[in-house]
Write a protein that holds these residues in place. Structure first.
Motif: not given
Length: 286
Positions: A24-50
């Motif tokens: 990516i060459h641009s620095k003008d970020l306009v949208f950011f959406s990330v959702g993922s479980t923890d790579e240790r597969f222990t995720a809960r939304y209130d703790q590890d997941a994002v």
């Protein structure tokens, strides 16, 4: 699995976007959406997941954190959230595997994760896998830390006072039908009216109703909880939004009006505000 085979439970469909940028060459970020479980597969939304969301609008930056109770904030245009997210995107190499998508049939869509990042230049990062995490645990923790810090310490931009709502309208325009609902405050009660048209306007239906002034309590509470007025102008940068014409119009005591479009992809219930408000107004018409 071949792409011409019908989906079967447990079967996996994979695709690669050959046009996805390698850098990516641009620095003008306009949208950011990330959702993922923890790579240790222990995720809960209130703790590890994002699960986070931040998007530029015509008036500022609309942001959300999905947890046990999703939180929404609206920040001023000069807030450095997007600048910091751009730096994080590069530091955590979120562009790795850009363009790769994997979907295992029979699993929930959010069992793994998805990344959708857009720049004003048109450059983007887009990848997903509903079976496995799509970012590292280090990136997961860095994103959570940044959003928590911003939500706790950054001041919010001012939005109209929900108590100043004088009326609310629902608009829907489609190829086969048009719907209009309006609820307005008077000194004694809330006055409602609906107008529906079908078959290109050949069939029209009108209805009037009344409700207690307390009917506006829910409208005002939703506006505050979901920072609804911060969603105005969100479609300018929001990718792949719904193509139909459904939106709310808020009218304030000073006569100003604000349109809030139907937006998909915001974490939590904020994406449903247009439909849920329509359903609520319909229930008051009965």
């Amino acid at each position: 699995m071949r792409f011409d085979e019908p989906p079967i439970c447990g079967g996996t469909t994979r695709s690669t976007d050959q046009k996805a940028p390698k850098e990516i060459h641009s620095k003008d970020l306009v949208f950011f959406s990330v959702g993922s479980t923890d790579e240790r597969f222990t995720a809960r939304y209130d703790q590890d997941a994002v699960s986070v969301y931040a998007a530029k609008t015509t008036q500022g930056i609309y942001a959300a954190i999905l947890s046990m109770e999703t939180r929404y904030k609206f920040f001023a245009p000069d807030c450095d959230l997007m600048t910091r997210l751009n730096a994080l995107t590069r530091e955590q190499e979120l562009i790795l595997d850009n363009g790769h998508h994997s979907f295992t049939h029979g699993l929930p869509a959010d069992f793994g994760g998805a990344v959708n990042i857009r720049y004003a230049s048109g450059e983007y990062i887009s990848k997903s896998d509903n079976q496995s995490p799509v970012i590292t645990n280090a990136a997961n923790l860095a994103i959570k830390k940044l959003f928590e810090e911003v939500f706790e310490s950054y001041p919010e931009a001012p939005l109209p006072d929900p108590a100043s709502i004088q009326a609310i309208e629902y608009h829907e325009s489609g190829p086969f039908a048009e719907h209009f609902l309006r609820m307005e405050k008077t000194a004694e009660c809330a006055v409602l009216r609906s107008d529906d048209a079908y078959d290109g306007g050949k069939s029209k239906y009108h209805k009037d109703a009344q409700a207690p002034l307390s009917a506006f309590d829910r409208i005002e509470a939703d506006a505050l909880t979901f920072r609804v007025f911060g969603q105005g102008g969100l479609t300018q940068y929001h990718p792949s939004n719904d193509s139909d014409k459904r939106f709310l119009t808020y009218e304030f005591a000073d006569g100003t009006r604000l349109d809030v479009p139907r937006i998909f992809g915001i974490p939590g219930k904020a994406s449903d505000i247009v439909y849920e408000t329509y359903s609520y107004l319909e229930s008051l018409m009965k």
